[in-house]
Design a protein around this motif. Structure first.
Motif, PDB file in Angstrom:
ATOM      1  N   PRO A  95      71.782  50.693  41.790  1.00  0.00           N
ATOM      2  CA  PRO A  95      70.834  51.800  41.688  1.00  0.00           C
ATOM      3  C   PRO A  95      69.475  51.472  42.291  1.00  0.00           C
ATOM      4  O   PRO A  95      68.613  52.344  42.388  1.00  0.00           O
ATOM      5  N   TRP A  96      69.258  50.230  42.713  1.00  0.00           N
ATOM      6  CA  TRP A  96      67.918  49.782  43.074  1.00  0.00           C
ATOM      7  C   TRP A  96      67.605  49.848  44.557  1.00  0.00           C
ATOM      8  O   TRP A  96      66.443  49.752  44.945  1.00  0.00           O
TER       9      TRP A  96
ATOM     10  N   ALA B 157      55.309  46.687  43.126  1.00  0.00           N
ATOM     11  CA  ALA B 157      55.995  47.833  42.537  1.00  0.00           C
ATOM     12  C   ALA B 157      57.342  48.090  43.184  1.00  0.00           C
ATOM     13  O   ALA B 157      58.249  48.655  42.552  1.00  0.00           O
ATOM     14  N   ALA B 158      57.471  47.694  44.450  1.00  0.00           N
ATOM     15  CA  ALA B 158      58.708  47.924  45.193  1.00  0.00           C
ATOM     16  C   ALA B 158      58.692  47.061  46.443  1.00  0.00           C
ATOM     17  O   ALA B 158      57.655  46.494  46.820  1.00  0.00           O
ATOM     18  N   LEU B 159      59.845  46.992  47.092  1.00  0.00           N
ATOM     19  CA  LEU B 159      59.982  46.287  48.365  1.00  0.00           C
ATOM     20  C   LEU B 159      60.245  47.285  49.479  1.00  0.00           C
ATOM     21  O   LEU B 159      60.879  48.327  49.269  1.00  0.00           O
ATOM     22  N   ALA B 160      59.789  46.943  50.689  1.00  0.00           N
ATOM     23  CA  ALA B 160      59.977  47.803  51.852  1.00  0.00           C
ATOM     24  C   ALA B 160      60.296  46.943  53.061  1.00  0.00           C
ATOM     25  O   ALA B 160      59.953  45.769  53.118  1.00  0.00           O
ATOM     26  N   GLY B 161      60.969  47.566  54.045  1.00  0.00           N
ATOM     27  CA  GLY B 161      61.068  46.940  55.346  1.00  0.00           C
ATOM     28  C   GLY B 161      62.393  46.323  55.708  1.00  0.00           C
ATOM     29  O   GLY B 161      63.452  46.709  55.228  1.00  0.00           O
ATOM     30  N   GLU B 162      62.303  45.366  56.583  1.00  0.00           N
ATOM     31  CA  GLU B 162      63.323  44.549  57.247  1.00  0.00           C
ATOM     32  C   GLU B 162      64.073  45.319  58.331  1.00  0.00           C
ATOM     33  O   GLU B 162      64.320  46.516  58.235  1.00  0.00           O
ATOM     34  N   TYR B 163      64.407  44.548  59.361  1.00  0.00           N
ATOM     35  CA  TYR B 163      65.069  45.081  60.551  1.00  0.00           C
ATOM     36  C   TYR B 163      66.477  44.519  60.713  1.00  0.00           C
ATOM     37  O   TYR B 163      67.420  45.261  60.946  1.00  0.00           O
ATOM     38  N   HIS B 164      66.636  43.211  60.595  1.00  0.00           N
ATOM     39  CA  HIS B 164      67.938  42.578  60.787  1.00  0.00           C
ATOM     40  C   HIS B 164      68.855  42.870  59.606  1.00  0.00           C
ATOM     41  O   HIS B 164      68.502  42.622  58.452  1.00  0.00           O
ATOM     42  N   SER B 165      70.066  43.340  59.903  1.00  0.00           N
ATOM     43  CA  SER B 165      70.974  43.758  58.838  1.00  0.00           C
ATOM     44  C   SER B 165      71.378  42.620  57.917  1.00  0.00           C
ATOM     45  O   SER B 165      71.440  42.786  56.689  1.00  0.00           O
TER      46      SER B 165
ATOM     47  N   ASP C 169      68.529  43.721  43.952  1.00  0.00           N
ATOM     48  CA  ASP C 169      69.451  44.284  42.966  1.00  0.00           C
ATOM     49  C   ASP C 169      69.548  43.379  41.742  1.00  0.00           C
ATOM     50  O   ASP C 169      69.507  43.852  40.600  1.00  0.00           O
ATOM     51  N   ALA C 170      69.646  42.073  41.980  1.00  0.00           N
ATOM     52  CA  ALA C 170      69.761  41.129  40.865  1.00  0.00           C
ATOM     53  C   ALA C 170      68.521  41.140  39.982  1.00  0.00           C
ATOM     54  O   ALA C 170      68.607  40.952  38.764  1.00  0.00           O
TER      55      ALA C 170
ATOM     56  N   PRO D  26      63.126  47.822  42.973  1.00  0.00           N
ATOM     57  CA  PRO D  26      63.458  48.827  43.981  1.00  0.00           C
ATOM     58  C   PRO D  26      63.149  48.338  45.400  1.00  0.00           C
ATOM     59  O   PRO D  26      62.101  47.757  45.650  1.00  0.00           O
ATOM     60  N   PHE D  27      64.085  48.577  46.321  1.00  0.00           N
ATOM     61  CA  PHE D  27      63.954  48.164  47.716  1.00  0.00           C
ATOM     62  C   PHE D  27      64.361  49.323  48.597  1.00  0.00           C
ATOM     63  O   PHE D  27      65.493  49.811  48.518  1.00  0.00           O
ATOM     64  N   LEU D  28      63.416  49.782  49.434  1.00  0.00           N
ATOM     65  CA  LEU D  28      63.713  50.807  50.432  1.00  0.00           C
ATOM     66  C   LEU D  28      63.831  50.125  51.784  1.00  0.00           C
ATOM     67  O   LEU D  28      62.845  49.643  52.340  1.00  0.00           O
ATOM     68  N   CYS D  29      65.042  50.063  52.303  1.00  0.00           N
ATOM     69  CA  CYS D  29      65.326  49.389  53.573  1.00  0.00           C
ATOM     70  C   CYS D  29      64.947  50.308  54.729  1.00  0.00           C
ATOM     71  O   CYS D  29      65.426  51.438  54.822  1.00  0.00           O
TER      72      CYS D  29
END
Length: 372
Positions: free
Chosen positions: A130-131, A89-97, A108-109, A113-116
């Motif tokens: 918007p994603w 349903a969505a993406l979460a996470g990651e630490y390295h910029s 985005d492509a 939806p991705f919440l960093c």
């Protein structure tokens, strides 16, 4: 841990129930900063457990589908493609910029939806999207706060040693511009390899009162700190690490007392509320050590996404307007997203920022030196 799938289900639920899946990205193996990845994943897993103990998403269990990025942008982009095919349903996470940037661009492509959770590079995507939304303060805000701390402490001539990286280059530029506008100077020193000892000679020649480490850990950061600490010419030189290297237990283990009194950025409020205190205690038990701010970021990421999924209803896809409607209670305050001028992603503008260090008298304790 590569390709690992973590499933956290509510107690007593039939495994045949359809799950609501969130794709989780984290650096869990080298050359990634796997200690940060472990804290990030612990926070996300704890939040999934809490969501499922409270009944899941409209009665359906929440599940993390975890992929190890190992600090590799290409690997992260491929993981986003895979997770999209799996129907998350969505993406979460990651630490390295730099890795988060690759994941965000791919999300985005795909319109996913991705919440960093933890990456701060301002240009998380090339174009306005918007994603994608982000929890931590953007690098331009956090590192300006760090520069203000240095100026308030009386530092006007500041040296920096940096490894090649988009993240470090961006940080150095932010510091240089902010300091210059306020009468300060940032001096770049070469980073000799494999022996960083000549950094001390260059630092003494430049007459800088502070040295900022924009480098990886354990090396060359540990060797540089030891060299500076043992050089009598530099007894009064402040060492700083704005990216947060001293936050983690491995820093204290490697450097002991030498690793204290090195200010860094931390994304926590001065005081945690009841939710933050409970989550902090649970993270300490889960990690068997003091939780870093990254653990709280992981928890808040899943908490926000769960709140969004509940409010929209299971089975309804998230839309481009999702982030504007968020108002979720996190471990570090109420989380809402806005569009900062010129920003390409949605941003929690009130994300807490501190400058802290380890207390020389008790390196396991942190001192808050400045807040922004």
């Amino acid at each position: 841990m590569s390709g690992m799938v973590t499933q956290v289900r509510p107690r007593g639920r039939d495994d045949s129930d359809a799950h609501v899946r969130i794709g989780a990205l984290a650096p869990l193996t080298r050359p990634g900063w796997h200690e940060a990845g472990r804290h990030l994943l612990a926070g996300m897993e704890l939040a999934v457990r809490d969501v499922n103990d409270a009944g899941g998403i409209a009665g359906r269990p929440l599940e993390l589908v975890v992929r190890d990025t190992a600090a590799d942008p290409d690997r992260a982009a491929a993981a986003v493609d895979e997770l999209a095919r799996l129907g998350v349903a969505a993406l979460a996470g990651e630490y390295h910029s730099v890795v988060a940037r690759a994941a965000a661009s791919r999300a985005d492509a795909l319109g996913l939806p991705f919440l960093c959770s933890s990456a701060v590079l301002d240009a998380l995507t090339e174009r306005r999207t918007p994603w994608v939304a982000r929890l931590p303060a953007a690098q331009s805000r956090g590192w300006r706060i760090y520069a203000d701390f240095l100026l308030a402490a009386g530092h006007r001539r500041i040296a920096v040693v940096a490894q090649p990286s988009l993240y470090w280059t961006s940080g150095a530029r932010i510091l240089r511009d902010h300091l210059a506008a306020r009468g300060g100077t940032l001096v770049a020193l070469d980073l000799p390899e494999p022996d960083p000892a000549p950094v001390c000679d260059a630092l003494a020649e430049q007459g800088a009162s502070a040295l900022l480490l924009l480098v990886g850990i354990p090396e060359p950061a540990v060797s540089i700190v030891r060299s500076v600490r043992r050089d009598r010419r530099l007894a009064d030189t402040l060492i700083g690490a704005p990216a947060g290297q001293p936050e983690f237990a491995s820093w204290a283990a490697a450097l002991g007392g030498d690793g204290a009194a090195i200010p860094f950025l931390r994304y926590l409020p001065e005081r945690l509320g009841p939710l933050g205190a409970r989550v902090g205690a649970a993270l300490r038990e889960r990690l068997a050590e003091a939780p870093s701010f990254v653990g709280f970021e992981g928890y808040d990421t899943v908490a926000v996404l769960a709140d969004v999924l509940r409010s929209r209803g299971v089975g309804r896809p998230l839309t481009a307007e999702t982030w504007a409607q968020v108002s979720a209670e996190g471990t570090r305050g109420r989380i809402r997203f806005s569009r900062a001028p010129g920003a390409t992603v949605w941003q929690w503008l009130d994300a807490p920022v501190q400058v802290v260090d380890r207390d020389p008298a008790e390196p396991g304790r942190f001192r808050v030196l400045h807040t922004g």
